[in-house]
Design an enzyme around this catalytic site. Structure first.
Site, mmCIF file in Angstrom:
data_model
loop_
_atom_site.group_PDB
_atom_site.id
_atom_site.type_symbol
_atom_site.label_atom_id
_atom_site.label_comp_id
_atom_site.label_asym_id
_atom_site.label_seq_id
_atom_site.Cartn_x
_atom_site.Cartn_y
_atom_site.Cartn_z
ATOM 1 N N ARG A 28 -0.777 2.078 -8.879
ATOM 2 C CA ARG A 28 0.672 2.255 -9.061
ATOM 3 C C ARG A 28 1.336 2.894 -7.843
ATOM 4 O O ARG A 28 2.398 2.414 -7.415
ATOM 5 C CB ARG A 28 0.945 3.063 -10.329
ATOM 6 N N ASN A 46 1.119 1.551 -16.212
ATOM 7 C CA ASN A 46 -0.145 1.114 -16.800
ATOM 8 C C ASN A 46 0.095 0.760 -18.253
ATOM 9 O O ASN A 46 0.874 1.419 -18.955
ATOM 10 C CB ASN A 46 -1.186 2.240 -16.767
#
EC number: 6.2.-.-
Length: 800
Positions: A28, A46
């Protein structure tokens, strides 16, 4: 002069779904950094399927984002697929990382990874706030699978949940520009786990006695003084001692009840490893890889370790420090240490601190413990360079539970749970086009290993939200894994595919090599110890024309009695006697070879009882086992003749004794001959070793060096195997029945045999498939079982 209008690229919005190993690896923040560079707005999160990106911007910038993710992923990431579709505009001011979303698990759990260079530098830097902190990690390294208890992979679902973050760690955790952004195991001296040195006899530790300032550093001094220390690692406890002290290594063997099996070693750096072993570029890369396995290396360096480290073998198993804890322990250690699993022989590794006191107290005087719990037991992985590639012999820490993508044709496969074998047990989950093979668990005949197997079945079902539609198991009715599968199939009314042992070996080799479901059959050559055959007999040296859905047995090794059944696998002299009786009988053996020491040794055995046992057959089943042939040849040379201390010891010592010069330079005609007649009952071609035995015994009379005899045996067997493949494919002028050969089974973990067979097959024009990512031994069975069960569920097409 006319002014050209400024063209503004239209803004579009897309969702981007990324699947693979993309959680807990810094994915990320990488997306965040790339998106900011490209002036994109939106968010990344996520969820249970992987990573979801919602983005606004010019289409060219979105394409550039996807391109950079493919080209520049984080070090531990693996992208399996990227899907993109248009969506309504995302209301976002800039680009942000948002909280994880719950849901059914469709993503990967990353394996534990070697400490990265940046973290290693921090613990060595006196000006870093993590100087000498033994639990330093970031998104590029550190514990993963060993601490995870649930999905998504967030701190609250790991054993780091009890450790609240200090102000400094929290700032790093929240900063997408920091390499510790969302690093779930982030910690430091102020807020993280702590190590402590304890005496396992309950007495207090005196640092004055050891002249050290802290618990971790004291371990090095204890090792240097000749102590045995239990050390809590990533996936379990280890037992460590100075590997250069023969007396200390012998003491560890006696207390651990591990009388001959080789010990694993750890060294501070490659320079120390190279004192004892030659290390080529591929082996050095494996040692320093994120997986950080034990690498089997040739023990031919300028220095020697005591014979007790790896008795009778020419290999040493080395690994480099896997964690900051290990780096700190060994920073002053100028010599290698034994770093073997923390257990009594054949039991699973201890993971619990209370159990460590109870079960390791009689072995180690001290233990280095810490207060980060181990959620999942994971042993050290083992690899070896063979045939120009690094090949996994035991798949555990660093590799499991990373999935293996299924080949083309398996897209519609249902969820499958394959239970594997009984020795070197693993199991396998099939889901979403991937095979998730468990870590090595051990031999299920050991009660603690069987219990651990059951716990792991539950754990994987939870972590991967897996509900099987089909079960798979071995055909052997007495395997404990098969009994579990049969019980669940009956209880839940699930279909069960019972897969023949050697077919599963071939299918595992096909699957890991990406062989498509509808590809033509191959010749599977499976050389191993024992597997339950279609006829109820024991197979172990098989030539199968096979694909995923079926197989035809085309050839075999000669079936020979195993006097005492399983006892013959433990006592190689029994196999030697049975082979000699099957080939020539005692009168011919006595007439031609009575002057040999091996004749005198066998004549002292209870031959009448064994002859009766072989004639009766009930307690001496016939087996076409390549493993038992290796045992017999080893026994003829006096290697492990009476008893093997561990599975495969005789074969390993036979390989270790091979004279390299004889193997490379001797005339091909000196290789021991095998013939290929037909079995009387079935007319099936088989490898007949009579001529091999006559040549070998003749060399013993001539006092040929054992290393030369071992080389001639390996070359002769390889030559016979390749000749059988050529015969089964069809001779000159015929259209070949197959053009690809798959090599599997534990005997192919013998580097000499594997390389000799593969070289000859390639020279004969065959494409050769072999194992690298899963073991050739029974540790790969579950993958093959799962592939066969999935193939049969997709549609039935018999093997051609």
């Amino acid at each position: 002069m006319s002014l050209q209008p400024h063209l503004v690229e239209p803004q579009e919005s897309f969702a981007i779904r990324v699947r693979g190993r993309v959680q807990g690896v810094g994915f990320r923040p990488t997306v965040w950094r790339f998106a900011r560079d490209l002036a994109l707005s939106g968010e990344v999160l996520n969820d249970a399927e992987g990573v979801l990106i919602r983005v606004n911007g010019a289409r060219a910038a979105v394409d550039a984002l996807i391109g950079r993710l493919h080209r520049e992923p984080p070090p531990l990431a693996r992208i399996d697929s990227v899907e993109t579709w248009p969506i309504a505009e995302v209301a976002a001011d800039g680009f942000s990382v948002v909280e994880s979303a719950p849901g059914a698990a469709h993503t990967q759990v990353a394996p534990d990874a070697l400490v990265c260079a940046a973290c290693a530098a921090e613990i060595a830097d006196p000006f870093s706030r993590r100087y000498r902190y033994p639990f330093t990690n970031c998104t590029h390294c550190g514990p993963r699978f060993s601490i995870v208890r649930g999905i998504p992979y967030d701190r609250v679902t790991t054993t780091m949940a009890p450790f609240g973050l200090c102000t400094d760690c929290l700032a790093e955790y929240r900063d997408p520009a920091d390499r510790r952004f969302q690093a779930q195991a982030i910690a430091c001296h102020a807020c993280g786990p702590r190590a402590r040195l304890v005496r396992l006899d309950g007495r207090a530790v005196s640092f004055e006695q050891h002249s050290m300032l802290d618990d971790v550093d004291a371990v090095c001094s204890l090792l240097q003084k000749g102590e045995i220390v239990a050390i809590k690692g990533l996936g379990g406890y280890h037992l460590a001692c100075d590997a250069t002290r023969a007396d200390v290594v012998a003491r560890l063997r006696e207390r651990k009840r591990r009388h001959a099996k080789p010990f694993a070693l750890m060294a501070r750096d490659l320079d120390i490893v190279r004192r004892y072993c030659s290390v080529d570029a591929a082996e050095a890369a494996a040692l320093a890889s994120p997986e950080a396995p034990i690498v089997l290396l040739r023990a031919d360096g300028p220095a020697r370790l005591p014979e007790a480290v790896a008795p009778g073998l020419g290999l040493l198993g080395f690994m480099l420090p896997t964690t900051p804890l290990h780096r700190l322990i060994l920073r002053r250690m100028e010599r290698p240490v034994v770093m073997t699993s923390g257990n009594l022989s054949d039991e699973p590794q201890v993971t619990d601190d209370v159990a460590a006191r109870e079960r390791l107290g009689g072995i180690a005087a001290f233990a280095l413990m810490h207060d980060r719990a181990i959620a999942n037991r994971v042993d050290d992985s083992v690899v070896r360079l063979s045939g120009g590639a690094i090949r996994v012999l035991r798949r555990a820490r660093g590799f499991a539970p990373a999935p293996i993508a299924l080949p083309p044709g398996f897209e519609s496969a249902p969820p499958v749970l394959a239970y594997g074998g009984e020795l070197k047990a693993t199991f396998c989950l099939l889901k979403d086009g991937e095979a998730i093979v468990s870590q090595h668990i051990g031999d299920l005949e050991e009660g603690a290993a069987f219990d651990d197997y059951g716990r792991n079945l539950e754990l994987y079902a939870h972590l991967f939200d897996h509900a099987p539609a089909v079960l798979a198991a071995d055909r052997h009715p007495e395997y404990l894994s098969t009994k579990q599968a049969l019980a669940r199939a009956a209880a839940e009314a699930l279909p069960l595919a019972q897969v023949q042992h050697h077919h599963a070996h071939v299918a595992a080799c096909l699957a890991e090599n990406g062989r498509p479901l509808e590809a033509a059959p191959v010749l599977g050559i499976v050389l191993d110890g024992l597997g339950y055959g279609d006829d109820g007999a024991i197979w172990g040296g098989e030539f199968l024309l096979a694909d995923y859905r079926g197989y035809q047995r085309l050839g075999t090794l000669k079936p020979v009695a195993m006097p005492g059944g399983a006892q013959a696998a433990r006592e190689p002299w029994r196999n030697l006697y049975a082979h000699l009786m099957a080939e020539m009988g005692w009168p011919a053996f006595a007439m031609n070879f009575a002057e040999l020491e091996v004749y005198q040794a066998l004549s002292q055995r209870p031959r009448a009882s064994f002859d009766a046992m072989i004639r009766d057959g009930r307690f001496a089943p016939r087996a076409s086992s390549c493993g038992r042939l290796f045992d017999a040849v080893a026994a003829a040379l006096g290697l492990c003749r009476d008893r093997q201390a561990y599975e495969g010891q005789a074969a390993m010592m036979l390989e270790a004794s091979v004279d390299a010069q004889a193997l490379a330079d001797e005339d091909e005609a000196l290789a021991y001959p095998f013939t290929i007649p037909l079995l009387p009952e079935t007319r099936m071609p088989y490898l007949e070793p009579l001529a091999m035995w006559n040549a070998l015994l003749g060399d013993l009379i001539l006092k040929t060096p054992p290393g030369v005899i071992a080389a001639r045996f390996h070359r002769g067997l390889a030559k016979g195997v390749a000749a059988m493949a050529d015969k089964l494919a069809g001779g000159e002028g015929e259209v070949r029945r197959f053009d690809t050969v798959a090599l599997s089974g534990g005997c192919f973990q013998n580097r000499v045999l594997f390389e000799e067979v593969a070289r000859r097959l390639v020279a004969q024009g065959f494409q050769v498939l072999s194992h690298a990512r899963v073991p050739a031994n029974d540790g790969g069975l579950a993958l093959g079982q799962a592939a066969v069960a999935a193939a049969l569920s997709i549609g039935d097409r018999p093997c051609a």
